[in-house]
Design an enzyme around this catalytic site. Structure first.
Site: not given
Ligand code: NAD
Length: 497
Positions: A187, A240-245, A263, A298, A397
């Site tokens: 995706k 992607g972002s840490t929040r989504t991770g 990542e 990143c 970030e």
């Protein structure tokens, strides 16, 4: 070889439509997501927003195709041949792929052509070359036994990519997963889907069995989450972002305890010691490090930590390099500077600068947006001084061209300032004293340390990935191929037969 004409009219670029499932484009019957041009905010086209049923269809097709085609069990050299042909086709379509990459993203077409497209082809080629090189180890066992590690593909890998480098991110995910013998359902970001769809089409032309590489479009919270949760997705590889991770790791844990490669974000320091031989070169590394792709990388080197004695001349040299930076639509080959991806991102950058200023920071260069770019958001390169570890732009970030500046007087203080409380993605160290460089390298907690340079090279054998909240696992290098396989331990007692 002369450079072909890269300038183009964005309205003239044919956009792939739908999802790519089972080897062909499939129209989405669902609602649509509008895609805009970041350079001027003009609507460009749309992609379907896949519901859970469409994700289920893509994953089920991938699993059936994976089993029926024998992609995971055929000799690795056969997979390598397909991947190598795919890489050659990517090179052969460099101009149209660069334009497709550029049209919905922040990548200037000249950079997409000179760097993103060849880097994408090389990443696929690198994993093709590695496909039959890592065979598993023979273990040191008792003499009447034979122990070894047998590596095998997972099955169907779910991959989720961000908007900032769509082609390269796709190759980092698909290259190792496909070389290891997995099928992939990917995706892409809903803001930059088109170049990834075209890569999937080229994979078929290269001889990849239909259904082995699929692309589903949609939003993260729905399509992305449905992919992560799907019972037949055996591993998730995310950038992607840490929040989504965090959300993906939670879903993966709750829906099958599946492995994840993450990542994530960063807040990387550029540490400049007192003795640097070539201050112009250092200034160039700092400037590129925080303005490349409009700061939306990143590994952006977004915190300058500089020895007090060289701070003045370095900031002078840096401002001389920043002065000529000018905005322009990414479809003009003369453009080198990127817009922010969206109005939302522009608001985030401005609010982090405002919160930093409210906390005592001072804008010593830049600030605000370039004028005359319509609904495109080209933020001026901005330097913030009088910052501390508490300043929002130092802690968080920003994902925009904003550099915070802190000074120090001795090595310990500089290295202490370079440490970040949460992130650990990359760091730059600039000094002509090799002992000092290596001491700093040992003490900085970051997945990558660049010494007297800043940014990746074309050396794909060097893995990339973050420490702490910057991620888990590695992309690129041998590590990425090994992480795309599960490793079975085998022990045979041959005297007992
Ligand atoms: P993002 O986390 O918002 O989105 C990334 C992808 O995840 C998109 O495809 C999105 O649709 C999807 N997504 C969002 N929510 C989801 C959910 N709940 N479940 C599943 N999928 C979901 O990130 P972004 O804004 O697209 O990209 C910028 C971020 O990516 C930055 O933080 C940047 O540092 C990071 N990044 C990291 C690397 C690296 O190698 N470490 C490389 C590039 C970008």
């Amino acid at each position: 070889m002369s450079t072909p004409t890269l300038d183009f009219e964005p309205g003239d670029v044919p956009l792939p439509q739908g999802h790519f499932i089972g080897g062909s484009f499939v129209p989405g019957g669902e609602t649509h997501i509008d895609v805009r041009r970041p350079s001027d905010g003009v609507p460009l086209g749309y992609v379907p927003d896949a519901c859970a049923d469409t994700v289920d269809r893509a994953v089920s097709d991938a699993l059936s195709a994976w089993k029926a085609s024998g992609w995971g069990t055929r000799p690795p050299r056969e997979r390598a041949r397909v991947l190598a042909r795919w890489a050659d086709l990517i090179d052969a379509h460099a101009v149209s792929l660069a334009q497709l990459e550029t049209v919905s993203s922040t990548r200037p077409v000249a950079e997409a052509y000179a760097s993103d497209v060849p880097f994408t082809a090389d990443a696929i080629r690198f994993f093709a070359e590695l496909a039959d090189k890592l065979g598993g180890d023979l273990a040191a066992t008792r003499q009447d036994s034979l122990g070894f590690i047998s590596s095998e593909p997972y099955g169907v890998v779910g991959a989720i990519t961000p908007w900032n480098f769509p082609l390269s991110m796709c190759s980092w995910k698909c290259g190792p997963a496909l070389a290891a013998g997995n099928a992939v359902v990917l995706k892409p970001s809903e803001m930059t889907p088109f170049s990834t769809l075209r890569l999937a089409e080229l994979a078929i032309e290269a001889g990849m069995p239909p259904g082995v590489f699929n692309v589903v479009n949609g939003r993260g919270a729905t399509t992305g989450a449905a992919l992560t949760r799907h019972p037949d997705i055996a591993k998730v590889s995310f950038t992607g972002s840490t929040r989504t991770g965090v959300a993906i790791m939670t879903e993966a844990a709750q829906h099958g305890v599946k492995p994840v490669t993450l990542e994530l974000g960063g807040k990387s320091p550029q540490l400049v010691f007192e003795h640097v031989t070539n201050l112009e070169h250092t200034a160039h590394c700092i400037a590129r490090g925080f303005t490349s792709n409009g700061g939306q990388a990143c590994v952006a080197g977004s915190r300058l930590i500089v020895h007090k004695r060289v701070a003045g001349p370095l900031l002078d040299a840096l401002q001389r390099l920043l002065a000529p930076i000018a905005p322009g639509p990414v479809w003009r080959s003369s453009t080198r500077y990127s817009p922010l991806i969206s109005r939302m991102q522009a608001e985030r950058v401005e609010s982090l600068i405002a919160a930093s200023v409210a906390d005592g920071a001072e804008v010593i260069y830049g600030g605000g947006f370039f004028e005359g770019t319509g609904d495109g958001y080209f933020h001026r390169p901005t330097l913030l001084a009088n910052v501390t570890g508490r300043t929002p732009a130092v802690r968080e970030e920003v994902f925009g061209p904003v550099l915070t500046v802190q000074t120090f007087e001795d090595e310990d203080e500089g290295i202490a300032l370079a440490a970040h409380p949460t992130y650990g993605l990359a760091a730059g160290v600039h000094t002509s004293d090799i002992g000092q460089a290596l001491r700093a390298m040992r003490r900085i907690a970051a997945g990558t340390v660049w010494i007297n340079r800043y940014g990746r090279s074309g050396d794909l054998i060097i893995p990339t990935g973050g420490f702490r909240q910057s991620g888990i696992g590695k992309d690129l290098g041998r590590e990425a191929l090994l992480a795309s396989m599960r490793h079975k331990s085998v022990l045979i007692d041959f005297e007992a037969l």
